[in-house]
Design an enzyme around this catalytic site. Structure first.
Site, PDB file in Angstrom:
ATOM      1  CD  GLU A  85      -2.804   1.016   2.842  1.00 52.62           C
ATOM      2  OE1 GLU A  85      -3.775   1.807   2.847  1.00 52.62           O
ATOM      3  OE2 GLU A  85      -2.792   0.746   2.831  1.00 52.62           O
ATOM      4  CE  LYS A 280      -6.310  -0.935   5.069  1.00 48.68           C
ATOM      5  NZ  LYS A 280      -4.989  -0.163   4.721  1.00 48.68           N
ATOM      6  CG  ASP A 296       1.202 -16.539  11.918  1.00 52.88           C
ATOM      7  OD1 ASP A 296      -0.055 -15.504  10.743  1.00 52.88           O
ATOM      8  OD2 ASP A 296       0.457 -17.401  12.345  1.00 52.88           O
ATOM      9  CG  HIS A 393      -3.889   6.898  -0.100  1.00 53.20           C
ATOM     10  ND1 HIS A 393      -2.768   6.176   0.495  1.00 53.20           N
ATOM     11  CD2 HIS A 393      -4.516   6.864  -0.520  1.00 53.20           C
ATOM     12  CE1 HIS A 393      -3.341   5.238  -0.014  1.00 53.20           C
ATOM     13  NE2 HIS A 393      -4.043   5.221  -1.258  1.00 53.20           N
TER      14      HIS A 393
END
Length: 441
Positions: A85, A280, A296, A393
């Site tokens: 991202e 998130k 993990d 962004h």
């Protein structure tokens, strides 16, 4: 027409690729060429990748970026981040630079306890079961010493084993709830090996326990497995400074910035729809470092989101206050991480990432990962409460858009210059490239 195949796992790598190309692609040769394009040129490295999982055909690459200028507990770090991202690495770097001149990040490991459970069914007298457990508990420790010996030498091992009555949730359901210290190992294989041995002991001892009647001797073990919910394996990362030092953005006063920032956090604390997106953003930082260090991320994600719901409602992982003129922003996250075993000793780029971080212990890595999450959250909230999230962004995302439009290098240079002062969107970029091509036609 069915595309089922028998014995696929027994085929060679080339045979697997040939079958997939023939069955699923209109141009098999083109598909094979693309698959082979992403093989590693080093045959030994490729063989290593092929053996990480089953039925491998190629490699799926993610960019590995670095975020410099992190000061954590007075020590400087450059943090590796594996993520696809755009703007995440840039945001982390910007936060690192901001806080480096304001005392840096502080991080503390609050505890490191991990959990595993043997789930079993027992149709009988609970008091008899409690007496049986008291009798068998010493054997659970002594008869797993072959498994725990090396871990004990490193300072870890089994901390405790409890019998838990869960019959209020499910008839006849009980647990052996065990806690572990696994030091620098994530410990999944170690914990599961111990649990499976517990299950064997539990069942065999029940069959010969004199106080059980015949029905009670038939204790049924359902499964033995570690838990990825580790609410007692938690690290805290935090930053603080006088409110007056929050003065980087000249469009807003430090006092107004602090107020809006804290309100934004409070909204995430009480509104689950916002909290999920808020968290998130935190995971953008956490997952990127976890991937780069061979840990993990699925286990960590599951455990962290469960932790965010521990009060019965999904809520923000981070918190902010102003007290006596001091702005404070912090996060508590459960992180079961390892720096030995698994991919940490196998994947060449994981080794490189670990060396970049100074070969940290598991506790130090917990601190680094938590800080990366806090840095991401600070960057996101700072944008949201000032310029808006899209401005930064989308500028970072511009190159992805230009690649989708198959822009040439010359077109990219002109587009980047144009969008320095214009709002980036997919349609705006498309229109700009179309106009360029008309002019140059």
């Amino acid at each position: 027409m069915s595309k089922a195949i028998a014995g696929f796992s027994k085929l060679s790598k080339d045979q697997k690729i040939a079958w997939i190309a023939k069955e699923y692609f209109s141009n098999p040769d083109e598909a094979i060429a693309l698959i082979q394009k992403y093989w590693n040129n080093d045959a030994e490295v490729q063989k290593l990748h092929d053996e990480f999982i089953e039925n491998t055909i190629t490699n799926f690459y993610l960019p590995l970026g670095i975020a410099p200028n992190f000061s954590i507990n007075g020590k400087d770090y450059t943090i590796p981040m594996a993520i696809e991202e755009s703007s995440v690495v840039a945001a982390a770097s910007k936060s690192a630079k901001f806080w480096a001149t304001r005392g840096g990040f502080k991080a503390t490991v609050l505890n490191t306890e991990k959990i595993g459970q043997v789930h079993f069914m027992f149709k009988g007298d609970i008091e008899k079961l409690r007496s049986f457990f008291a009798t068998v508990k010493p054997k659970l420790f002594s008869e797993t010493e072959s498994i725990t010996g090396n871990m004990q030498k490193r300072g870890g091992g089994i901390l405790d084993i409890e019998l838990r009555d869960k019959t209020d949730l499910l008839p006849n359901y009980y647990q052996l709830h065990a806690t572990f210290e696994t030091v620098d190992s994530m410990g999944a294989n170690f914990i599961n090996s111990c649990l499976e041995q517990f299950a064997k002991i539990l069942k065999s001892e029940a069959e010969i326990y004199s106080d059980f009647n015949e029905g009670e001797k038939n204790l049924q073990v359902v499964m033995s497995i570690l838990s990825n919910y580790v609410p007692n394996c938690v690290v805290r990362a935090e930053v603080s400074c006088p409110v007056s030092d929050l003065n980087e953005d000249k469009s807003i006063s430090p006092e107004e910035f602090a107020e809006k920032f804290i309100t934004a956090v409070q909204i995430a604390e009480v509104e689950p729809f916002r909290a999920v997106t808020h968290n998130k953003g935190i995971m953008n930082g956490i997952d990127a470092v976890i991937l780069a260090t061979g840990n993990d991320f699925r286990a960590v994600e599951a455990g962290i989101h469960a932790y965010a719901s521990r009060e019965g409602k999904y809520s923000s992982l981070s918190h902010a206050t102003v007290e006596d003129g001091i702005f404070r922003f912090w996060i508590d996250v459960p992180l079961a991480l390892g720096t030995v075993g698994g991919l940490t000793s196998l994947h060449p780029l994981v080794k490189l990432s670990m060396e970049m971080l100074g070969k940290p212990s598991a506790k130090e890595l917990m601190q680094i990962v938590a800080v990366a999450g806090l840095a991401q959250n600070f960057a996101a909230l700072r944008s949201l409460t000032t310029t808006g999230i899209q401005q930064g962004h989308m500028k970072m995302h511009l190159m992805n858009i230009l690649n989708q439009l198959q822009a040439t290098e010359a077109e990219k240079q002109k587009a980047v210059k144009h969008f320095e002062k214009n709002t980036v969107s997919h349609s705006a970029a498309g229109d700009f490239i179309q106009e360029l091509r008309k002019v140059n036609a």
